[in-house]
Design an enzyme around this catalytic site. Structure first.
Site, PDB file in Angstrom:
ATOM      1  N   LYS A   1     -56.331-136.914 -33.006  1.00 15.95           N
ATOM      2  CA  LYS A   1     -56.487-138.030 -32.087  1.00 15.95           C
ATOM      3  C   LYS A   1     -57.921-138.569 -32.068  1.00 15.95           C
ATOM      4  CE  LYS A   1     -54.992-139.400 -27.470  1.00 15.95           C
ATOM      5  NZ  LYS A   1     -54.308-138.964 -26.239  1.00 15.95           N
TER       6      LYS A   1
ATOM      7  N   GLN B   1     -49.471-129.253 -27.256  1.00 21.46           N
ATOM      8  CA  GLN B   1     -48.764-129.884 -28.375  1.00 21.46           C
ATOM      9  C   GLN B   1     -49.496-129.749 -29.703  1.00 21.46           C
ATOM     10  OE1 GLN B   1     -47.510-133.836 -27.047  1.00 21.46           O
ATOM     11  NE2 GLN B   1     -45.615-132.911 -26.270  1.00 21.46           N
TER      12      GLN B   1
END
Ligand code: TPP
Ligand code: MG
Lengths: 180, 572
Positions: free
Chosen positions: B161, B112
């Site tokens: 992240k 992703q």
């Protein structure tokens, strides 16, 4: 009534224009500038970029623009909208002090080398590398001087590889004595 | 205070005044979804990321506040590209937060991963990739500042992240004055000399037209505009992006110009000796063939974006500044100037208005419904301050033409991008911004099928919008072009009379579904919809598929060749 000032109706005879663009030295800034030119169909002749201050907070991008591909006001206006663009100096060719660097590797038989070295010396270029059958020379100077030198080399020695940097420019000083 | 990057991000959004986030979670943005539970910010869980983007846009267009959307990396991020492009075209302040794979994985084609800052470089005002959690408060403050000031627009902040997972010593968001944006200095005030010269031109013109665009709404310059309109006595056209900037009932308002504008607005611009542009951008849908556009008009161009001035049409006077500030200065400068008598101009304009009013042929007794009539009934039966949000196609043009816009910010549509599927999510966003107001999405059957799933969002989140589908069972606008310019060779424009069953679909999504086929049922259905406030309502109006939008200036044609309604054409 004032005359329209937009570039859509004015046609400048100068086709190359130099923009000296001070940008924040942030990731992706070159892609932003290059992407803007491509998506707005503005043509670039050359582009040179390097840090502009000791702290490397800013870079200066010198762009030679094809002023026929778009009105210069549009190019400057759109560039100015990039958040990382801090300042744009539009240097007309008369106000600009332009310099460029060239490297040329010329394949030349040993017996013809002296003739080449003479021409190199005449042009103010210098030898930076040498082997049995080739020499590499460098010349820095005005784009015009480089054009002449490049033509001379390319004509006389078809076996050559030439690389130029694209020009950098700064505005001339007031009452400048420089003639180049 | 040591907090996670994710907490810092939510805290920064709170400090920027965010009251609602439209979003959808996923792997890379997961850390940020945890502190949302404890935040004062309302999160609206959409059913597709495109919905999140358009909701944020509808919210921004209705309220003037920036819309905020949050999605995950990769497909989440690419799903919101269309709304970002839409916001860029219509100058909508939009802050999009995207999750990104951890910094160490960037560039490795990680799961992703996608280069969303690269993808959106050309359709954002600016975007950022945060590499260090300590930068979060500054970047978020910069993002809101850039999105909402100058010419508003979308911005995107990409947050890996590991950045949201790391610990950071919190510091407050900097104030606008403290931001480090050396290359960003939007101008508010116009150059006084240019303003004075423009005011003189306006006072001296014999056939002036105030060409009002969406920038006037963006600048919240409604009162200022009304004053300049009063002082100048000049006619006004309000573009598709500016419907409602001046009430349609105002005697000086000629209505909408452009490809489907009315005859008087279009022709007034063509005959003008001065086009006084306020926050408009000479879009091709307004100018028609450029070299035939307003051939005798001098141009005054007021815009907050310097690059707009002279971009399309050379300006005699360009004024860079915020529309409200500049219009106020223009009024001040105009107040003492003697004004040219415009009565001859008004006589001409009023003649056109009488000869070429906006019109359509009403349905014969018992015949299939006319879409324009439905717009008129919706308008008549809904509160005056109802917000209308349109999709893209014929229904959008009829909604722009046949609804009387009496208030600013009551008309929301996708102008520059023409994004089908805009209406339902944007209506949801508008309703979130104005829960007390009636919000009607006027949609096409084609558009409805693109984003209808957001009605599930609307029902679950308690956002009771109303949807009127002008169901002609066709991609009507494309059909119209094929009829007029492709010898009625209809290629891939027929949808279906039976599929889907809109009533069942609406009910499956928890909405009230109503189908209307007959003229005598129109009012009752609208009244019923307007009385329902506990859930969304969808009305499937079956309309005449052969109806075309008039007037029309064909693409690439001169505005002089405007085609009026067949009943108004010479010889008709
Ligand atoms: C996302 C997208 N795809 C395609 C188009 C091209 N297009 C413009 S209008 C239209 C037809 C719209 O059909 P519908 O929603 O039924 O509205 P109608 O014109 O029938 O009122 C299409 C396909 C578009 N504007 N947006
Ligand atoms: Mg349709």
């Amino acid at each position: 009534m004032p005359e329209p000032f937009s570039g859509t109706t004015t046609h400048s005879p100068i086709t190359h224009h130099i923009l000296s663009v001070l940008v924040e030295n942030k990731a992706g800034v070159l892609a932003r500038v290059a992407g803007l030119f491509s998506r707005r169909s503005f043509n670039i002749f050359s582009l040179a970029v390097a840090p502009a201050d000791a702290h490397e907070r800013f870079s200066r991008i010198t762009i030679v623009v094809d002023a026929e591909s778009a009105p210069l006001e549009q190019v400057v206006g759109q560039l100015n909208k990039l958040i990382n663009v801090v300042e744009i100096r539009d240097l007309g060719s008369n106000e600009a002090l332009e310099r460029e660097l060239l490297l040329a590797t010329v394949h030349v038989p040993h017996q013809e080398r002296d003739h080449l070295l003479e021409s190199v010396a005449d042009a103010g270029a210098s030898v930076v590398d040498i082997s049995d059958d080739a020499i590499t020379v460098t010349l820095s100077g005005t784009p015009t001087a480089l054009n002449a030198f490049e033509a001379m080399v390319a004509q006389g020695y078809p076996q050559c590889e030439i690389q130029r940097t694209g020009r950098v420019a700064l505005p001339r000083l007031n009452n400048s004595a420089t003639t180049a | 205070m040591n907090i996670t990057g994710a907490q810092a991000l939510i805290k920064a959004l709170e400090q920027q005044g965010t009251e609602v986030i439209f979003g959808y979670p996923g792997g890379a943005i997961l850390p940020v979804y945890d502190p949302i539970i404890d935040s004062s910010i309302r999160h609206i869980l959409v059913r597709h990321e495109q919905g999140a983007g358009h909701m944020a846009e509808g919210y921004a267009q209705a309220t003037g506040r920036p819309g905020v959307a949050m999605v995950t990396s990769g497909p989440g991020a690419t799903n919101i590209v269309t709304p970002i492009s839409n916001a860029y075209m219509d100058s909508i302040p939009l802050v999009v937060i995207t999750g990104q794979v951890p910094t160490a994985a960037i560039g490795t084609d990680a799961f992703q991963e996608c280069d969303i800052t690269g993808i959106t470089m050309g359709i954002t005002k600016h975007n950022w990739l945060i590499k260090d959690a300590k930068d979060i408060p500054d970047v978020i403050a910069e993002a809101f500042y850039v999105a909402t000031t100058g010419r508003p627009g979308p911005v995107l902040v990409d947050v890996p992240k590991d950045v949201t997972q790391s610990m950071v010593d919190w510091h407050d968001c900097p104030s606008p004055a403290e931001l480090n944006l050396p290359g960003y200095h939007p101008l508010l005030e116009g150059d006084p000399e240019a303003v004075a010269a423009a005011a003189r031109m306006l006072a001296e013109a014999e056939r002036p037209v105030l060409y009002v665009g969406g920038g006037v709404l963006k600048a919240r310059a409604i009162e200022a505009l009304a004053e300049l309109v009063r002082l100048s006595g000049a006619p006004v056209v309000t573009t598709l992006m500016a419907r409602g900037a001046l009430p349609d009932s105002h005697p000086q308002n000629l209505g909408m110009p452009g490809m489907h504008g009315n005859y008087t607005a279009v022709t007034a611009m063509q005959r003008a000796d001065l086009l006084f542009s306020l926050g408009a951008r000479f879009d091709d849908r307004v100018t028609g063939r450029l070299d035939a556009f307003a051939p005798n008009a001098a141009i005054v161009h007021v815009d907050i974006d310097p690059a707009e001035i002279g971009k399309v049409r050379a300006a005699n006077i360009g004024i860079v500044g915020d529309a409200r500030h500049v219009i106020e200065a223009l009024s001040t400068a105009s107040a003492t100037l003697p004004r040219t008598d415009l009565s001859a101009w008004w006589k001409t304009l009023d003649g056109w208005r009488a000869q070429f009013p906006m019109t359509y042929e009403p349905a014969a007794e018992g015949a299939v419904l006319k879409p324009q009539a439905i717009i008129e009934r919706l308008n008549a039966l809904s509160p005056k301050d109802a917000i209308v949000v349109a999709g893209v196609g014929q229904h959008q043009m009829w909604a722009a033409q046949h609804w009387d816009y009496e208030y600013p910010y009551t008309w929301i549509n996708s102008g520059g991008a023409g994004t089908m599927g805009f209406a339902i999510p944007a209506a949801i966003g508008a309703k979130v911004g104005h829960p007390g107001r009636t919000v009607w999405a006027i949609d096409g059957d084609g558009c409805f099928q693109m984003t209808a799933q957001e009605l599930v969002t609307a029902r679950s989140e308690g956002i009771p919008i109303k949807v009127a589908i002008l169901n002609n069972s066709y991609l009507g606008m494309v059909r119209q072009w094929q009829e007029m310019f492709y010898e009625e060779r209809y290629s891939e424009v027929y949808l279906s009379q039976d599929l889907p069953n809109y009533v069942m679909w609406a009910e499956a999504m928890g909405c009230v579904g109503i189908r209307v086929d007959r003229a005598e049922d129109v009012d009752a259905a609208i009244e019923r919809a307007n009385s329902i406030n506990d859930r969304p309502v969808v009305i499937d109006f079956r309309t005449d598929a052969t109806e075309k939008v008039f007037p029309m200036v064909a693409a690439g044609a001169s505005n002089d060749d405007i085609m009026v309604h067949p009943t108004q054409q010479v010889g008709a």
